[in-house]
Design a protein around this motif. Structure first.
Motif, PDB file in Angstrom:
ATOM      1  N   UNK B 180       0.823  -1.213   0.000  1.00  0.00           N
ATOM      2  CA  UNK B 180       0.000   0.000   0.000  1.00  0.00           C
ATOM      3  C   UNK B 180       0.861   1.269   0.000  1.00  0.00           C
ATOM      4  N   UNK B 181       0.309   2.323  -0.589  1.00  0.00           N
ATOM      5  CA  UNK B 181       1.000   3.609  -0.605  1.00  0.00           C
ATOM      6  C   UNK B 181       1.103   4.197   0.791  1.00  0.00           C
ATOM      7  N   UNK B 182       1.873   5.286   0.940  1.00  0.00           N
ATOM      8  CA  UNK B 182       2.130   5.851   2.268  1.00  0.00           C
ATOM      9  C   UNK B 182       0.861   6.218   3.033  1.00  0.00           C
ATOM     10  N   UNK B 183      -0.210   6.631   2.308  1.00  0.00           N
ATOM     11  CA  UNK B 183      -1.423   7.074   3.008  1.00  0.00           C
ATOM     12  C   UNK B 183      -2.185   5.883   3.610  1.00  0.00           C
ATOM     13  N   UNK B 184      -1.929   4.688   3.107  1.00  0.00           N
ATOM     14  CA  UNK B 184      -2.663   3.506   3.587  1.00  0.00           C
ATOM     15  C   UNK B 184      -1.789   2.574   4.429  1.00  0.00           C
ATOM     16  N   UNK B 185      -0.479   2.730   4.285  1.00  0.00           N
ATOM     17  CA  UNK B 185       0.450   1.747   4.846  1.00  0.00           C
ATOM     18  C   UNK B 185       0.277   1.530   6.351  1.00  0.00           C
ATOM     19  N   UNK B 188      -2.843  -0.496   7.018  1.00  0.00           N
ATOM     20  CA  UNK B 188      -2.817  -1.862   6.491  1.00  0.00           C
ATOM     21  C   UNK B 188      -1.807  -2.760   7.199  1.00  0.00           C
ATOM     22  N   UNK B 189      -0.719  -2.150   7.641  1.00  0.00           N
ATOM     23  CA  UNK B 189       0.299  -2.964   8.297  1.00  0.00           C
ATOM     24  C   UNK B 189      -0.252  -3.485   9.636  1.00  0.00           C
ATOM     25  N   UNK B 190      -1.180  -2.746  10.212  1.00  0.00           N
ATOM     26  CA  UNK B 190      -1.825  -3.206  11.448  1.00  0.00           C
ATOM     27  C   UNK B 190      -2.567  -4.524  11.222  1.00  0.00           C
TER      28      UNK B 190
END
Lengths: 115, 419
Positions: B180-185, B188-190
């Motif tokens: 995912x891009x920086x705004x979603x990372x 999503x990593x959670x």
């Protein structure tokens, strides 16, 4: 790839017509629609008249039945939709989260069956 | 005999290479189902060829190349494919890549690592939690459907269906195969962390099921956490998660007795905790902590580390544990975290302090049916000498317990209160 964004909310859960909150909601819709258009994602979209205006039709044994009301009587009702052309589900989810009704209702995101 | 050992070596290689090769196949084919099918076929071919001819110099390149050829065969055989432009293009590009690789002698290290993309796809929030767990174990861990089904106490058919449905959704809803891009990372990593943590907990919980399979889940979760740390070295919480799992795992075998009964932390034989895991867990945690303000996994790892490094229950630095729970509360504002903070405080500053803090939670009632809350409350009342209130809390704790050993322990304490 096309996605249909279905906008559901319970009656009376959103801001009341002609209040400043309602104005804000409309502004939100305009802004997100504009963003989708700018990015060549927007394919179509409309608000629907209230469910009281719905008519359901089914054909059984060749006979057409016409019924007053929506397909399903649920608390959350379909109030509008967008048809978006997105590169993947994440982009569709992004626009779904930008729909102002998402703050009190629910947006269902469905991929369109592509032939 | 010789064949047996070859088979075992092949099995080991395959297990190591499965996720690695599969992730590249998915990125070529953009089709998880197809990728898995041809990977399976490549494994069968490996079993046939590697035995008599020996294991190739680069098993990864061999498996990848074989699977790619199988994918090409399959697409060619597909009766409908001439009508599908996208598949035709895919076939052409696959053939080009295959041709390219035939002339060069590719080695393991030349093959890119695409597993991070695969992890994010498998842990996508548009999939159900159960599907995320199963898919991660299947695609990255290389566990068989049957193994996963056994670990989660469902039939193989049910698990197979769950996997098929998830793969279908990924394909039809076009869930991205990407980091995912920086705004979603951050968000999503959670989800990735929580999938790995849930896999571990499934193995750690001794509630039911085949204990051997469950231990495998713990091992697998640690392996996945290690992989994540290697793929995301800048994400401190990934290291926090790995540290937490290692520290938990250092006590895993001491959590139950020979009969499978639960042993509380206070009664565990500390000399039998796994020192190597503790040393590694603490080392990883320390390296993570210097990267910035700690997140919830690092804080929980720190709590676990304080326990792990204490020589006894009494010698534990309870003051620090209480502070760490308070810090954790900022991320996880739940009554359970408060309860743990209160218990730690009672060991640091006396049972009165603990009771004082607990009284705030009592009012809000969210822990009314939470057994450990009543057990903790009972213990605090016992320690301040309020036998009447202690008895009532013990009775409540007993009625909510479904663990025989725990019940026996609490009943013994209850009888002491009557004296």
């Amino acid at each position: 790839m096309q996605y249909l964004l279905l906008i559901y909310s319970a009656e009376g859960s959103g801001p009341v017509y002609e209040t400043p909150e309602f104005g804000k909601l409309m502004e939100g819709y305009m802004a997100m629609t504009e963003e989708a258009k700018q990015n060549n994602v927007f394919e179509g979209g409309n608000a629907l008249q209230a469910v009281e205006t719905a008519t359901s039709v089914r054909v059984r044994n060749g006979k057409t039945e016409t019924i007053d009301g929506p397909f399903a009587e649920t608390k959350e009702q379909l109030g509008g939709y967008y048809l978006m052309n997105c590169k993947d589900l994440d982009e569709a989810l992004y626009y779904a989260s930008k729909i102002p009704t998402a703050e009190f209702g629910t947006i269902e995101v469905r991929p369109v069956w592509e032939l | 005999m010789k064949q047996d050992s070859t088979a075992r070596i092949i099995e080991d290689v395959v297990r190591q290479e499965w996720g690695r090769v599969l992730s590249i196949l998915v990125s070529y084919t953009r089709d998880m189902e197809l990728a898995e099918d041809v990977m399976q076929e490549a494994l069968i071919a490996a079993l046939q060829h590697w035995g008599p001819r020996g294991i190739p110099e680069s098993p990864r390149a061999w498996l990848l190349q074989t699977a790619r050829r199988k994918a090409i065969d399959r697409l060619r055989r597909d009766a409908n494919f001439s009508r599908k432009r996208a598949e035709y293009e895919l076939l052409l590009s696959l053939e080009q890549q295959a041709g390219l690789n035939d002339t060069e002698n590719h080695m393991d290290q030349d093959i890119p690592d695409e597993r991070l993309r695969l992890i994010f796809t498998c842990c996508h929030p548009a999939l159900s939690e159960g599907a995320r767990i199963a898919l991660t174990l299947r695609t990255l861990g290389g566990l068989t459907t049957e193994e996963i089904a056994r670990a989660f106490l469902v039939s193989e058919g049910t698990m197979a269906q769950r996997l098929v449905r998830a793969k279908k959704k990924i394909k039809l809803a076009n869930i991205p195969y990407d980091i995912p891009g920086p705004e979603l990372l951050a968000e999503r990593v959670q989800s990735v962390f929580s999938v790995i943590y849930l896999i571990y907990n499934e193995g750690y919980a001794v509630t039911s099921g085949d204990t051997l399979t469950r231990a495998d889940l713990c091992t697998e979760a640690i392996r996945l956490a290690r992989l994540l740390v290697r793929l995301m070295p800048d994400v401190a919480e990934a290291a926090g998660l790995l540290s937490l799992l290692l520290l938990h795992d250092s006590r895993r075998t001491e959590r139950t007795d020979d009969q499978g009964m639960f042993i509380a932390l206070i009664d565990q034989d500390r000399s039998r905790w796994d020192r190597d895991q503790i040393i590694e867990g603490v080392k990883i945690l320390k390296a993570a902590l210097v990267m910035g303000p700690p997140g919830p996994y690092q804080i929980q790892a720190a709590i676990s580390a304080v326990h792990a490094e204490a020589e006894s229950h009494e010698a534990t630095n309870w003051h620090e544990i209480a502070l760490l729970y308070e810090k954790l509360f900022e991320y996880q504002p739940t009554s359970i975290v408060q309860l743990n903070a209160a218990v730690a405080l009672s060991f640091a500053q006396g049972p009165e302090k603990g009771l004082e803090m607990l009284s705030e939670i009592v009012c809000d009632g969210t822990l009314d049916d939470y057994q450990p809350f009543h057990a903790a409350l009972a213990d605090l009342y016992r320690r301040v000498g309020n036998k009447q209130k202690a008895s009532a809390a013990y009775e409540q704790a007993i009625s909510l317990s479904n663990n025989v050993a725990e019940k026996e322990f609490l009943e013994k304490r209850l009888q002491e209160m009557a004296r």
